[in-house]
Motif scaffolding. Structure first.
Motif, short mmCIF file in Angstrom:
data_model
loop_
_atom_site.label_atom_id
_atom_site.label_comp_id
_atom_site.label_asym_id
_atom_site.label_seq_id
_atom_site.Cartn_x
_atom_site.Cartn_y
_atom_site.Cartn_z
N GLY A 13 48.12 52.56 12.70
CA GLY A 13 49.14 52.60 13.75
C GLY A 13 50.52 52.61 13.17
N ALA A 14 51.49 52.89 14.03
CA ALA A 14 52.88 52.94 13.60
C ALA A 14 53.40 51.54 13.28
N VAL A 15 54.49 51.51 12.53
CA VAL A 15 55.06 50.24 12.11
C VAL A 15 56.41 50.02 12.75
N VAL A 16 56.55 48.83 13.33
CA VAL A 16 57.82 48.44 13.92
C VAL A 16 58.24 47.13 13.26
N SER A 17 59.46 47.08 12.79
CA SER A 17 59.94 45.85 12.14
C SER A 17 61.05 45.22 12.96
N GLN A 18 61.22 43.94 12.76
CA GLN A 18 62.32 43.22 13.38
C GLN A 18 63.02 42.40 12.32
N HIS A 19 64.32 42.30 12.49
CA HIS A 19 65.10 41.52 11.54
C HIS A 19 66.22 40.81 12.27
N SER A 41 61.79 51.28 14.19
CA SER A 41 60.51 51.98 14.06
C SER A 41 60.56 52.66 12.70
N LEU A 42 59.66 52.26 11.81
CA LEU A 42 59.76 52.65 10.41
C LEU A 42 59.19 54.03 10.11
N ASP A 43 58.21 54.47 10.86
CA ASP A 43 57.58 55.73 10.49
C ASP A 43 57.48 56.71 11.65
N PHE A 44 58.26 56.46 12.69
CA PHE A 44 58.31 57.44 13.77
C PHE A 44 59.61 57.26 14.54
N GLN A 45 59.94 58.27 15.31
CA GLN A 45 61.16 58.22 16.10
C GLN A 45 60.80 57.80 17.52
N ALA A 46 61.34 56.68 17.93
CA ALA A 46 60.99 56.11 19.22
C ALA A 46 62.05 56.45 20.26
#
Lengths: 109, 118
Positions: B1-7, B25-30
């Motif tokens: 699945g796609a990766v979403v990060s938070q900081h 969204s690290l590997d797709f355009q949301a």
């Protein structure tokens, strides 16, 4: 908006016991998701149900979407301490995704 | 699945200050990102829907001047808690979805940010 009511709100069971969590929608469900979470941690996707009558299982967790597609149940067989956490159902209403009211599960060793 | 990060994953701030939380969204355009808030032992409450390039749509009861959301690019949305108070202490989770080749109903959740206001 769609309301997703979960019952019970909280549950304490002895290890090894079976349990069921229900998610009831005020509208017809076109897809129902189940997640597990511990507060302060990310969501763990459990399964998604789309068709009325559909039933899916993953390890000791089984979820079903009823025929009328307004309720889903999550059943855990032979519960273990690792099953403890908050269980959330979720569904789309238009372009927004809403979660149910949540069920907090405690499993006593 | 796609990766979403938070900081950041955790932040402690003093009352009255502002805090910015990033969702990427690290590997797709949301095209769409959602922001949720959670109190201890409670469910996740949808705060707002953020569409790239347009103003966020807030849920009823959420103060838009308090929780500023910016979705300036297809990979980044930010939530700024302005003039934070102890009652703003919560766990905030974002999710990202849509974009080229993806259904708008396909979304991925970030790991969350725990905010503590002292």
């Amino acid at each position: 908006s769609q309301e997703l009511e979960q019952s019970p709100q909280s549950l304490i069971v002895q290890e090894g016991k079976n349990l069921t969590i229900n998610c009831t929608s005020s509208k017809t469900l076109y897809g129902l998701y189940w997640y597990k979470q511990k507060y302060g941690e990310g969501l763990i996707f459990l399964m998604m149900l789309q068709k009325g009558g559909e039933e899916k299982s993953h390890e000791k967790i089984t979820a079903k979407l009823d025929e009328k597609k307004q309720q889903s149940s999550l059943h855990i067989t032979a519960s273990q301490p690792s099953h403890a956490g908050i269980y959330l159902c979720g569904a789309w209403t238009g372009n927004q995704f809403y979660f149910g009211t949540g069920t907090s599960l405690t499993v006593i060793p | 699945g796609a990766v979403v990060s938070q900081h950041p994953s955790r932040v402690i701030c003093k009352s009255g200050t502002s805090v910015k939380i990033e969702c990427r969204s690290l590997d797709f355009q949301a095209t769409t990102m959602f922001w949720y808030r959670q109190f201890p032992k409670k469910s996740l409450m949808l705060m707002a829907t953020s569409n790239e390039g347009s103003k966020a749509t807030y849920e009823q009861g959420v103060e838009k001047d308090k929780f500023l959301i910016n979705h300036a690019s297809l990979t980044l949305s930010t939530l700024t808690v302005t003039s934070a108070h102890p009652e703003d202490s919560s766990f905030y989770i974002c999710s990202a979805g849509g974009g080229q080749g993806r259904s708008s109903y396909e979304q991925y959740f970030g790991p969350g940010t725990r905010l503590t206001v002292t």
